[in-house]
Motif scaffolding. Structure first.
Motif, PDB file in Angstrom:
ATOM      1  N   LYS A  84       0.808  -1.217   0.000  1.00  0.00           N
ATOM      2  CA  LYS A  84       0.000   0.000   0.000  1.00  0.00           C
ATOM      3  C   LYS A  84       0.843   1.270   0.000  1.00  0.00           C
ATOM      4  O   LYS A  84       0.348   2.345  -0.318  1.00  0.00           O
ATOM      5  N   ASN A  85       2.102   1.151   0.372  1.00  0.00           N
ATOM      6  CA  ASN A  85       2.971   2.325   0.442  1.00  0.00           C
ATOM      7  C   ASN A  85       3.755   2.563  -0.843  1.00  0.00           C
ATOM      8  O   ASN A  85       4.422   3.586  -0.975  1.00  0.00           O
ATOM      9  N   GLN A  86       3.699   1.628  -1.771  1.00  0.00           N
ATOM     10  CA  GLN A  86       4.375   1.770  -3.061  1.00  0.00           C
ATOM     11  C   GLN A  86       3.360   2.206  -4.115  1.00  0.00           C
ATOM     12  O   GLN A  86       2.178   1.884  -4.020  1.00  0.00           O
ATOM     13  N   PRO A  87       3.805   2.918  -5.130  1.00  0.00           N
ATOM     14  CA  PRO A  87       2.870   3.309  -6.199  1.00  0.00           C
ATOM     15  C   PRO A  87       2.211   2.075  -6.823  1.00  0.00           C
ATOM     16  O   PRO A  87       2.848   1.037  -6.983  1.00  0.00           O
ATOM     17  N   ILE A  88       0.948   2.227  -7.147  1.00  0.00           N
ATOM     18  CA  ILE A  88       0.216   1.156  -7.817  1.00  0.00           C
ATOM     19  C   ILE A  88      -0.497   1.768  -9.026  1.00  0.00           C
ATOM     20  O   ILE A  88      -1.074   2.844  -8.933  1.00  0.00           O
ATOM     21  N   TYR A  89      -0.384   1.100 -10.156  1.00  0.00           N
ATOM     22  CA  TYR A  89      -0.946   1.577 -11.414  1.00  0.00           C
ATOM     23  C   TYR A  89      -2.085   0.654 -11.796  1.00  0.00           C
ATOM     24  O   TYR A  89      -1.941  -0.574 -11.742  1.00  0.00           O
ATOM     25  N   ILE A  90      -3.233   1.241 -12.176  1.00  0.00           N
ATOM     26  CA  ILE A  90      -4.383   0.423 -12.561  1.00  0.00           C
ATOM     27  C   ILE A  90      -4.942   0.899 -13.895  1.00  0.00           C
ATOM     28  O   ILE A  90      -4.791   2.060 -14.275  1.00  0.00           O
ATOM     29  N   TYR A  91      -5.575  -0.036 -14.590  1.00  0.00           N
ATOM     30  CA  TYR A  91      -6.285   0.306 -15.816  1.00  0.00           C
ATOM     31  C   TYR A  91      -7.418  -0.683 -16.025  1.00  0.00           C
ATOM     32  O   TYR A  91      -7.437  -1.776 -15.448  1.00  0.00           O
ATOM     33  N   CYS A  92      -8.394  -0.268 -16.828  1.00  0.00           N
ATOM     34  CA  CYS A  92      -9.509  -1.140 -17.191  1.00  0.00           C
ATOM     35  C   CYS A  92      -9.708  -1.072 -18.703  1.00  0.00           C
ATOM     36  O   CYS A  92      -8.795  -0.693 -19.429  1.00  0.00           O
ATOM     37  N   ARG A  93     -10.873  -1.424 -19.186  1.00  0.00           N
ATOM     38  CA  ARG A  93     -11.125  -1.469 -20.628  1.00  0.00           C
ATOM     39  C   ARG A  93     -11.298  -0.081 -21.226  1.00  0.00           C
ATOM     40  O   ARG A  93     -10.672   0.263 -22.224  1.00  0.00           O
ATOM     41  N   SER A  94     -12.183   0.726 -20.605  1.00  0.00           N
ATOM     42  CA  SER A  94     -12.469   2.030 -21.206  1.00  0.00           C
ATOM     43  C   SER A  94     -12.394   3.197 -20.227  1.00  0.00           C
ATOM     44  O   SER A  94     -12.665   4.325 -20.612  1.00  0.00           O
ATOM     45  N   GLY A  95     -12.049   2.951 -18.987  1.00  0.00           N
ATOM     46  CA  GLY A  95     -11.869   4.026 -18.023  1.00  0.00           C
ATOM     47  C   GLY A  95     -12.951   4.153 -16.965  1.00  0.00           C
ATOM     48  O   GLY A  95     -12.811   4.933 -16.031  1.00  0.00           O
ATOM     49  N   GLY A  96     -14.022   3.408 -17.076  1.00  0.00           N
ATOM     50  CA  GLY A  96     -15.120   3.522 -16.113  1.00  0.00           C
ATOM     51  C   GLY A  96     -14.844   2.885 -14.762  1.00  0.00           C
ATOM     52  O   GLY A  96     -15.198   3.446 -13.722  1.00  0.00           O
ATOM     53  N   ILE A 113      -1.958   6.037  -6.019  1.00  0.00           N
ATOM     54  CA  ILE A 113      -2.712   5.290  -7.022  1.00  0.00           C
ATOM     55  C   ILE A 113      -2.666   6.061  -8.341  1.00  0.00           C
ATOM     56  O   ILE A 113      -3.042   7.233  -8.398  1.00  0.00           O
ATOM     57  N   PHE A 114      -2.183   5.392  -9.377  1.00  0.00           N
ATOM     58  CA  PHE A 114      -2.097   5.999 -10.695  1.00  0.00           C
ATOM     59  C   PHE A 114      -3.104   5.311 -11.611  1.00  0.00           C
ATOM     60  O   PHE A 114      -3.027   4.102 -11.825  1.00  0.00           O
ATOM     61  N   ASP A 115      -4.027   6.082 -12.122  1.00  0.00           N
ATOM     62  CA  ASP A 115      -5.130   5.606 -12.952  1.00  0.00           C
ATOM     63  C   ASP A 115      -4.813   5.941 -14.408  1.00  0.00           C
ATOM     64  O   ASP A 115      -4.807   7.101 -14.796  1.00  0.00           O
ATOM     65  N   TYR A 116      -4.524   4.895 -15.194  1.00  0.00           N
ATOM     66  CA  TYR A 116      -4.271   5.115 -16.626  1.00  0.00           C
ATOM     67  C   TYR A 116      -5.603   5.436 -17.285  1.00  0.00           C
ATOM     68  O   TYR A 116      -6.397   4.552 -17.595  1.00  0.00           O
ATOM     69  N   SER A 117      -5.834   6.714 -17.481  1.00  0.00           N
ATOM     70  CA  SER A 117      -7.122   7.182 -17.987  1.00  0.00           C
ATOM     71  C   SER A 117      -7.377   6.771 -19.434  1.00  0.00           C
ATOM     72  O   SER A 117      -8.517   6.725 -19.870  1.00  0.00           O
ATOM     73  N   GLY A 118      -6.321   6.459 -20.161  1.00  0.00           N
ATOM     74  CA  GLY A 118      -6.495   6.034 -21.544  1.00  0.00           C
ATOM     75  C   GLY A 118      -7.132   4.667 -21.656  1.00  0.00           C
ATOM     76  O   GLY A 118      -7.817   4.377 -22.628  1.00  0.00           O
ATOM     77  N   SER A 119      -6.894   3.820 -20.692  1.00  0.00           N
ATOM     78  CA  SER A 119      -7.463   2.478 -20.611  1.00  0.00           C
ATOM     79  C   SER A 119      -6.856   1.527 -21.652  1.00  0.00           C
ATOM     80  O   SER A 119      -6.067   1.939 -22.498  1.00  0.00           O
TER      81      SER A 119
END
Length: 127
Positions: A84-96, A113-119
């Motif tokens: 939980k203390n290290q950066p975490i990157y997430i993505y999904c199919r289309s951003g929802g 938390i880094f959210d790849y908005s491009g998906s």
């Protein structure tokens, strides 16, 4: 005079400690494809694909680990295995899903938390 110095020193220490704690506050940051390429691809980071297993089997980014966000109880249990203390990157199919997942992860104590908005759709469109 000595007790006044002690009080001043203790006040300084408390201010310093509280400023350090505020640096530890969590955040959610949306990132774009260029940032993902620069900071994630080929690096040893926590990259989570929150799509369904069926979506994941059709392709994924780099060495992403699949944890299906739509299976909320399993997601909560499995995401706890990450630091939980290290950066975490997430993505999904289309951003929802990433918006909801980011908020949940923040509530669970994840700090960066880094959210790849491009998906994944954006990622796979240019490959």
């Amino acid at each position: 005079m000595k007790s006044l110095l002690n009080v001043a020193f203790m006040s300084f220490c408390l201010l310093w400690i509280s400023s350090c704690e505020s640096e530890q506050e969590s955040f959610i940051k949306k990132i774009d494809k260029e940032t993902l390429i620069a900071e994630v691809i080929g690096k040893d980071v926590q990259l989570i694909d929150i799509r369904t297993p069926e979506e994941y089997r059709k392709g994924y980014i780099d060495d992403a680990i699949n944890i299906d966000f739509l299976q909320e109880e399993t997601f909560k249990k499995d995401i706890q295995k990450f630091d939980k203390n290290q950066p975490i990157y997430i993505y999904c199919r289309s951003g929802g899903r990433t918006g909801r997942a980011s908020k949940l992860m923040q509530q669970m104590g994840f700090k960066k938390i880094f959210d790849y908005s491009g998906s994944y759709n954006d990622w796979s469109a240019t490959e």
